[in-house]
Design an enzyme around this catalytic site. Structure first.
Site, mmCIF file in Angstrom:
data_model
loop_
_atom_site.group_PDB
_atom_site.id
_atom_site.type_symbol
_atom_site.label_atom_id
_atom_site.label_comp_id
_atom_site.label_asym_id
_atom_site.label_seq_id
_atom_site.Cartn_x
_atom_site.Cartn_y
_atom_site.Cartn_z
ATOM 1 N N HIS A 172 2.450 26.585 -4.076
ATOM 2 C CA HIS A 172 2.862 25.846 -3.086
ATOM 3 C C HIS A 172 3.320 24.283 -4.214
ATOM 4 C CE1 HIS A 172 4.222 22.482 -0.708
ATOM 5 N NE2 HIS A 172 3.445 22.202 -0.094
ATOM 6 N N HIS B 250 13.955 30.122 -4.951
ATOM 7 C CA HIS B 250 12.820 29.910 -3.831
ATOM 8 C C HIS B 250 12.964 30.555 -2.110
ATOM 9 C CE1 HIS B 250 12.036 26.415 -1.587
ATOM 10 N NE2 HIS B 250 11.365 26.074 -2.554
ATOM 11 N N ASP C 240 11.072 23.120 -9.754
ATOM 12 C CA ASP C 240 10.527 23.055 -10.564
ATOM 13 C C ASP C 240 10.124 23.751 -12.031
ATOM 14 O OD1 ASP C 240 8.278 23.275 -8.270
ATOM 15 O OD2 ASP C 240 8.746 25.201 -7.111
#
Length: 429
Positions: A266, A307, A365
């Site tokens: 996460h 993702h 990210d």
């Protein structure tokens, strides 16, 4: 609720079961399976990936089309035209603020940036090498021991004060967790600075001289916060809602969200990106690592690509890429080995047929890790910064639930253990 119904036929039951179907303003219809309980049955959905556990008006995601909306506004527009605190107002109250409302909101946040001086002593109980997320879990939960005047969750004013306190104090506590690990002095907030500038001041400033904050770095930091502000019913948000459904106070609920965010699947994803870059080590090794990533029999994975939700592209990544380019240009970084590896991986992912066919685009990210690394923020702080930005989303969902009708969360299970057994004394075993 729509007029449509689903009809379920089950072997051994003559009568078909009718289940209501609910339609939202966007997204797929939802089959209401609540009536199955009266018939002694539950649905089985590991990870709740096919289950709507709540009704919400805050954030909508269409992963197939790469759409992310906050209160109906596309994330790209908010990142380009708005700022983090204005987006906070939108998430909390449902509408963009007027100029006067925004000024009052920002001013109120500034008034709550300080933390109780006794909280400083909490840090002395941690080892100097403690992970900052471990510290954040403890000190955020401890806020409930200091602010007794905002713990009545049925009181709207209490909930609002708690929201301001959490949004305002999270950067202060995050910076303190970093300063503690370095042995540097805690920096008091400077309320003449904006939210992102203040965070960088508390992270890197010292009492001996005024902070000199680059507008480019501050803007990039603000975008990092904004692009992480909310992401619908993810693991940490669902955790906050589940904890809140028991009537727990808001500080405890946010601490629970921080604990859920800590996981590498996460909030730890951008930290994993930097660890991957370090594992690759040199730009000359990239081709072999890419080959490993393409080998289905090799467990190695390239972090920061693709993702779970977005099956096309992550709409936040485009904005974050722009911010990353601006930061690298501002800092004049040309010969950082890890950033060189990152830029080469990005080039491969955007042009290699394997990545294009599987839609493994660089995600938020990947680029946020590059930005934070370039600014000088250590890898251990990446998830903490994610938590700072996500705090408003957690609060918005918690408040939406508490201010409406809700039930305590109580998932069921498919039991596969022993049937009833009789106890046998130790001498007879």
């Amino acid at each position: 609720m729509s007029d449509k119904k689903a009809t379920l036929k089950i072997d051994g039951i003559d009568e078909a079961i009718e289940l209501p179907i609910h339609s939202g303003t966007l997204g797929p219809d939802v089959v209401d399976v609540g009536g199955l309980t009266a018939r002694g049955m539950f649905t089985y959905d590991p990870g709740f990936v096919s289950t709507a556990a709540c009704e919400s008006q805050i954030t909508f995601i269409d992963g197939g089309k790469g759409i992310l909306l906050h209160r109906g506004y596309p994330i790209e527009q908010l990142a380009e035209e708005s700022d983090y605190l204005e987006t906070c107002y939108l998430l909390l109250y449902g509408e963009l603020p007027s100029r006067e409302q925004k000024e009052e909101f920002v001013s109120t946040v500034h008034k709550h940036t300080m933390v109780n001086e006794q909280l400083r002593t909490f840090f002395n109980g941690f080892r100097r090498d403690a992970h900052p997320m471990a510290i954040m879990c403890g000190v955020v939960g401890a806020l409930s021991a200091f602010y007794h005047d905002s713990l009545e969750i049925s009181d709207e004013q209490h909930r609002q004060v708690a929201a301001f306190r959490l949004i305002a104090k999270m950067p202060t506590l995050a910076a303190m967790s970093y300063k503690y690990s370095t042995g540097g002095p805690f920096m008091y907030p400077d309320n003449s600075l904006n939210y992102a500038e203040n965070f960088l001041h508390m992270m890197f400033g010292n009492p001996c001289e005024p902070s000199n904050i680059s507008p480019v770095l501050a803007k990039a930091m603000d975008r990092v916060f904004l692009l992480h502000a909310d992401h619908e019913q993810n693991a940490s948000t669902s955790t906050v809602r589940l904890a809140g459904s028991s009537g727990a106070n808001p500080f405890a609920c946010i601490a629970a969200g921080i604990a859920a965010l800590w996981g590498p699947s996460h909030g730890g994803a951008n930290e994993a990106v930097l660890e991957m870059l370090e594992e690759i080590g040199d730009i000359s090794h990239i081709d072999s690592f890419v080959a490993r990533a393409k080998d289905k029999d090799d467990p190695f994975r390239l972090m920061g690509f693709g993702h779970r939700v977005y099956k096309n592209f992550d709409p936040r990544a485009k904005v974050m890429k722009q911010a990353a380019d601006e930061v690298l240009a501002e800092l004049g970084i040309e010969n950082d080995p890890l950033l060189d590896i990152a830029k080469r991986l990005e080039e491969i992912a955007l042009h290699d047929d394997y990545f294009i066919e599987k839609k493994l685009y660089p995600n938020v990210d990947f680029y946020s890790g590059i930005i934070l690394k370039a600014i000088g923020i250590p890898t251990s702080m990446f998830t903490v910064i994610f938590a700072v930005g996500r705090t408003v989303g957690w609060i918005a969902h918690w408040n939406e639930m508490i201010s409406g009708s809700y039930r305590i969360g109580r998932p069921r299970q498919l039991y596969t253990g022993y049937t009833q057994r009789d106890f046998v004394t130790v001498d007879e075993r």
